[in-house]
Design an enzyme around this catalytic site. Structure first.
Site, PDB file in Angstrom:
ATOM      1  N   SER A   1      41.016  40.446  37.004  1.00 57.91           N
ATOM      2  CA  SER A   1      41.374  39.386  37.179  1.00 57.91           C
ATOM      3  C   SER A   1      39.659  38.692  38.144  1.00 57.91           C
ATOM      4  CB  SER A   1      42.409  38.422  38.374  1.00 57.91           C
ATOM      5  OG  SER A   1      42.341  37.146  38.400  1.00 57.91           O
TER       6      SER A   1
ATOM      7  N   ASP B   1      27.075  43.002  32.356  1.00 53.33           N
ATOM      8  CA  ASP B   1      26.633  41.664  32.202  1.00 53.33           C
ATOM      9  C   ASP B   1      24.675  41.634  31.982  1.00 53.33           C
ATOM     10  OD1 ASP B   1      28.801  41.527  30.683  1.00 53.33           O
ATOM     11  OD2 ASP B   1      28.770  39.665  30.659  1.00 53.33           O
TER      12      ASP B   1
ATOM     13  N   LYS C   1      42.769  40.266  32.620  1.00 54.19           N
ATOM     14  CA  LYS C   1      42.878  39.054  32.591  1.00 54.19           C
ATOM     15  C   LYS C   1      42.108  38.073  32.860  1.00 54.19           C
ATOM     16  CE  LYS C   1      45.401  36.000  35.740  1.00 54.19           C
ATOM     17  NZ  LYS C   1      44.464  34.858  35.768  1.00 54.19           N
TER      18      LYS C   1
END
Length: 525
Positions: A288, A299, A313
């Site tokens: 999460s 990224d 999640k």
């Protein structure tokens, strides 16, 4: 809209958001049908029914057919869920454990109400407001209920202290007690700081920045950010922390759903960690909000991720407060990492059992012990934004450096010793008996870490108690495999009891393969 979305909760988090809905009252509407069924059952069923429970069961039944993270919580459950994320609760301020049906103080909270009246580590609290809580088989939950109470109220504690013949009496004025989400923060090597975040709560960002300031004053140039076993929490806390690593305008995360417009969260560009090497540690329980931080750093090519594939999640829950204090946490959107990945792992609606068994299934499939067992479809392939490295969505975040789980370290024998509390009880007895001499001999943690050796007598005591409770190794080989990790655990527990959690992790991390890989990547060992 953005202000409301910042209150969205991920993972374990809960936070109230008011909501208004239009209700269709047509005679043939599903809602009317549900109301009719409830009235019929309540008025005509052969036996009496609990109407409130009937409604709760109906709500749970509807949510169970959705995704694994939409859920219903009773008012009592809401309060319990809120405490670790809100950052405080009201009570007497002690860390404790149960030893032989008696509450033993591990450490009083610094400057907390118990420390202020003179309660010290090793004290046993045997009565609360003249009601015995020791030796009466009272549950831990019931004891906590008696110790906690509104700020400003008084509670009378009976305390037994080693070396003092008579029972001591203390009147403690309850106060707000902080719940910390930073498990550890210390300099793991010269120039390298280590911060472990347990969850993302309301105070996490402030705690993180305080830890950061302390480590930077000690010469920190690179950071190991440990998110292993971090189950998530508040989106805002995750966004604020990720912001510290990124450049102005860098996308951190975005959310989008059927009825929820796309909302983007970008870095402000004045973070204290914009420079220096960063390594993020993750495992199968990293979920999460912790995955948001990990995904943003990966990224944006800001740091390196080390460990095992994360939980996966990528669903956003909106808390909907109900009139009686209960709450629905309803999934309203997906979140996406900067490259566009939705890392939510696959699930079948209504099949929560299979979803909950995912980590065990990973172990059975060999994924946790062999990276070659992990396969991603080409359709899930994405690229990082600066270096254009390949990353994957659709089921957790795959680390840049995979570290297999060593299943031989934590043996079946050790697991059973721990499960029956034999290890923790032996540790509590040992520290309680030798606290003064330990404090006198080991005046600095560095000296303790380098030179303390767990006494053989403590190991023998654990083995003997195990035998007494029919917990024994299958053979001599299992016994020999168990001893090194058992000794390490005991040393870490003793360090925790004499100092705090940073010292506990400092002992353990020297033998944690994920941490050791991070140090190797930073040019250390």
């Amino acid at each position: 809209m953005k202000k409301i979305l910042l209150s969205v909760v991920l993972g374990l988090g809960v936070q109230g958001v008011s909501a208004q809905f239009r209700v269709n009252n047509r005679e043939d509407s599903p809602l009317r049908k549900l109301q009719f069924a409830e009235v019929a059952i309540n008025n005509l069923y052969v036996d009496s029914v609990d109407e409130a429970k009937l409604v709760e069961d109906a709500i749970r039944g509807m949510l169970d057919k959705l995704d694994p993270h939409s859920s219903y919580s009773t008012p009592k459950e809401v309060k319990a869920l809120n405490e670790p994320l809100n950052g405080n609760f009201e009570g007497i301020g002690v860390q404790f454990n149960m030893m032989d049906d008696t509450l033993m103080v591990i450490q009083p909270v610094t400057n907390g109400p118990s420390e202020k009246v003179g309660i010290i580590a090793g004290d046993r609290i045997v009565s609360v407001n003249d009601t015995a809580i020791a030796g009466v088989k009272m549950s831990k939950e019931e004891i906590m209920k008696r110790l906690r109470g509104p700020k400003g109220t008084k509670v009378r504690l009976g305390v037994v202290r080693t070396g003092i013949k008579d029972k001591l009496l203390f009147t403690v004025v309850r106060d707000k007690i902080p719940v910390h989400s930073i498990d550890a923060a210390y300099m793991i090597r010269p120039g390298i700081g280590y911060i472990r975040i347990g969850n993302f709560g309301a105070q996490t960002y402030d705690e993180f920045m305080e830890s950061l300031d302390t480590l930077q004053k000690q010469g920190m140039e690179s950071l190991i950010l440990d998110l292993q076993e971090n189950g998530g929490g508040y989106l805002k806390a995750a966004v604020d922390i990720a912001d510290e690593f990124l450049e102005r305008g860098d996308l951190i995360v975005y959310t989008e759903g059927r009825m929820t417009r796309r909302a983007e969260y970008r870095a402000h560009g004045n973070g204290k960690l914009a420079k220096g090497k960063v390594i993020v540690l993750v495992d199968s329980y990293t979920a999460s909000a912790a995955e948001i931080v990990t995904g943003a750093i990966q990224d944006q090519d800001r740091g390196t991720v080390v460990g095992r594939r994360t939980f996966g999640k990528g669903l956003v829950q909106r808390p909907i407060d109900l009139p009686d204090g209960s709450m629905i946490r309803l999934t309203v959107a997906h979140y996406y990492t900067p490259s566009g990945r939705c890392i939510q792992k696959p699930y079948k609606k209504g099949d929560n059992k299979d979803y909950a068994m995912d980590v065990l299934n990973r172990l059975k499939s060999g994924e946790l012990t062999n990276a070659d067992s992990i396969h991603f479809a080409d359709s899930l392939k994405f690229e990082t934004l600066r270096q254009h490295r390949t990353v994957y969505g659709g089921g957790g975040i795959m680390p840049d450096y995979y570290i297999p789980l060593d299943t031989t370290i934590y043996t079946r024998f050790h697991r059973e010793l721990a499960a029956k509390s034999i290890v923790i009880q032996a540790n509590l007895h040992y520290v309680d008996k030798h606290r003064k001499e330990l404090k006198k001999r080991w005046q600095t943690f560095d000296d303790f870490k380098q030179n303390f050796v767990v006494p053989q007598s403590l190991i023998d005591e654990i083995l003997a108690e195990g035998k007494k409770q029919k917990v024994e190794p299958r053979d001599e080989a299992e016994r020999q495999k168990t001893l090194p990790y058992l000794s390490l655990q005991l040393k870490a527990l003793i360090a925790r009891d004499l100092w705090d959690m940073s010292e506990y992790f400092s002992v353990f991390n020297e033998h944690n393969e994920i941490v050791r890989k991070a140090l190797e990547l930073l040019g250390q060992n």
